[in-house]
Each structure stands twice: as structure tokens, then as C-alpha cells.
Write a protein that holds these residues in place. Structure first.
Motif, PDB file in Angstrom:
ATOM      1  N   ASP A   1      30.219  66.055 -11.348  1.00 55.36           N
ATOM      2  CA  ASP A   1      31.534  65.827 -11.943  1.00 55.36           C
ATOM      3  C   ASP A   1      31.921  66.981 -12.865  1.00 55.36           C
ATOM      4  O   ASP A   1      33.063  67.436 -12.855  1.00 55.36           O
ATOM      5  CB  ASP A   1      31.543  64.497 -12.699  1.00 55.36           C
ATOM      6  N   SER A   2      30.970  67.472 -13.647  1.00 55.78           N
ATOM      7  CA  SER A   2      31.237  68.620 -14.523  1.00 55.78           C
ATOM      8  C   SER A   2      31.605  69.850 -13.701  1.00 55.78           C
ATOM      9  O   SER A   2      32.540  70.571 -14.038  1.00 55.78           O
ATOM     10  CB  SER A   2      30.017  68.925 -15.386  1.00 55.78           C
TER      11      SER A   2
ATOM     12  N   ARG B   1      45.591  69.241 -18.503  1.00 55.87           N
ATOM     13  CA  ARG B   1      45.141  68.438 -19.633  1.00 55.87           C
ATOM     14  C   ARG B   1      46.325  67.685 -20.217  1.00 55.87           C
ATOM     15  O   ARG B   1      47.387  68.249 -20.428  1.00 55.87           O
ATOM     16  CB  ARG B   1      44.532  69.321 -20.725  1.00 55.87           C
TER      17      ARG B   1
ATOM     18  N   ASN C   1      37.155  70.936  -3.762  1.00 51.69           N
ATOM     19  CA  ASN C   1      38.453  71.130  -4.392  1.00 51.69           C
ATOM     20  C   ASN C   1      39.471  70.471  -3.482  1.00 51.69           C
ATOM     21  O   ASN C   1      39.762  70.964  -2.399  1.00 51.69           O
ATOM     22  CB  ASN C   1      38.743  72.629  -4.551  1.00 51.69           C
TER      23      ASN C   1
ATOM     24  N   GLU D   1      37.930  72.520  -9.629  1.00 51.35           N
ATOM     25  CA  GLU D   1      39.314  72.095  -9.358  1.00 51.35           C
ATOM     26  C   GLU D   1      40.027  71.902 -10.680  1.00 51.35           C
ATOM     27  O   GLU D   1      39.845  70.885 -11.343  1.00 51.35           O
ATOM     28  CB  GLU D   1      39.346  70.792  -8.565  1.00 51.35           C
ATOM     29  N   PRO D   2      40.809  72.887 -11.118  1.00 51.43           N
ATOM     30  CA  PRO D   2      41.473  72.800 -12.417  1.00 51.43           C
ATOM     31  C   PRO D   2      42.398  71.598 -12.496  1.00 51.43           C
ATOM     32  O   PRO D   2      43.100  71.272 -11.536  1.00 51.43           O
ATOM     33  CB  PRO D   2      42.281  74.108 -12.520  1.00 51.43           C
ATOM     34  N   HIS D   3      42.366  70.939 -13.632  1.00 51.90           N
ATOM     35  CA  HIS D   3      43.215  69.770 -13.860  1.00 51.90           C
ATOM     36  C   HIS D   3      44.098  70.039 -15.078  1.00 51.90           C
ATOM     37  O   HIS D   3      43.685  70.715 -16.015  1.00 51.90           O
ATOM     38  CB  HIS D   3      42.363  68.535 -14.133  1.00 51.90           C
TER      39      HIS D   3
ATOM     40  N   SER E   1      26.930  63.098 -12.855  1.00 52.39           N
ATOM     41  CA  SER E   1      27.533  63.751 -14.016  1.00 52.39           C
ATOM     42  C   SER E   1      27.518  65.278 -13.875  1.00 52.39           C
ATOM     43  O   SER E   1      28.474  65.942 -14.267  1.00 52.39           O
ATOM     44  CB  SER E   1      26.845  63.313 -15.309  1.00 52.39           C
TER      45      SER E   1
ATOM     46  N   TRP F   1      32.884  69.843 -10.731  1.00 51.45           N
ATOM     47  CA  TRP F   1      34.175  69.584 -10.094  1.00 51.45           C
ATOM     48  C   TRP F   1      35.328  69.905 -11.036  1.00 51.45           C
ATOM     49  O   TRP F   1      36.332  70.490 -10.642  1.00 51.45           O
ATOM     50  CB  TRP F   1      34.256  68.138  -9.628  1.00 51.45           C
ATOM     51  N   HIS F   2      35.185  69.529 -12.320  1.00 48.44           N
ATOM     52  CA  HIS F   2      36.252  69.790 -13.286  1.00 48.44           C
ATOM     53  C   HIS F   2      36.477  71.285 -13.499  1.00 48.44           C
ATOM     54  O   HIS F   2      37.584  71.710 -13.816  1.00 48.44           O
ATOM     55  CB  HIS F   2      35.963  69.096 -14.617  1.00 48.44           C
ATOM     56  N   VAL F   3      35.444  72.091 -13.300  1.00 51.19           N
ATOM     57  CA  VAL F   3      35.592  73.547 -13.403  1.00 51.19           C
ATOM     58  C   VAL F   3      36.150  74.108 -12.094  1.00 51.19           C
ATOM     59  O   VAL F   3      37.007  74.981 -12.099  1.00 51.19           O
ATOM     60  CB  VAL F   3      34.234  74.206 -13.735  1.00 51.19           C
TER      61      VAL F   3
ATOM     62  N   GLY G   1      36.777  64.513  -4.717  1.00 54.59           N
ATOM     63  CA  GLY G   1      36.253  65.641  -5.476  1.00 54.59           C
ATOM     64  C   GLY G   1      34.743  65.675  -5.487  1.00 54.59           C
ATOM     65  O   GLY G   1      34.143  66.605  -5.003  1.00 54.59           O
TER      66      GLY G   1
END
Length: 66
Positions: free
Chosen positions: A53-54, A64, A29, A60-62, A50, A56-58, A15
Motif C-alpha cells: 500500500d505504501s 491530497r 498504477n 500512483e500519485p493521489h 501495508s 502504491w501511494h508513491v 492498486g
């Protein structure tokens, strides 16, 4: 115009990947194989892990975990 290709063999990580040639982090993604790009269409680069990484989290949806 042809999209810029990233030599994935040189980028390490999942990622969020360090691009040693550009000396920045790239965001991918992993579900679709698409690289995060800026508004001009160039590959997005991040100076800190960081921030990448932030993004990436937006990008590529993960799921929860509750």
C-alpha cells in the motif's frame, strides 16, 4: 525480452492486488495500467499489504484532500 504478463483476472483489489500464484501482493498504477517493477525489471512483490500500500501511494500519485 518480453515483459512478464500478470493474469489480471486472478488478481483482486484496486492498486494493491493479491497474486495467489506467487503468494504476494502486486502494485498497479490504475491510471496508466502499469505494474510496479523492481530494478531488474521483474514484477515487484510484497509480503505485507501495508508495504504494498505504501509503494502504491508513491507509484500512483493521489490528490491530497486538505
Amino acid at each position: 525480452m518480453r515483459p512478464a504478463r500478470v493474469p489480471t483476472a486472478k488478481l483482486q483489489g484496486y492498486g494493491v492486488r493479491w497474486d495467489p500464484g506467487a503468494r504476494c501482493y502486486r502494485v498497479r498504477n490504475e491510471l496508466t495500467g502499469e505494474w510496479l517493477r523492481d530494478s531488474a525489471g521483474a514484477l515487484a512483490g510484497f509480503g505485507s499489504f501495508s508495504a504494498a500500500d505504501s509503494a502504491w501511494h508513491v507509484f500512483e500519485p493521489h490528490r491530497r484532500v486538505a
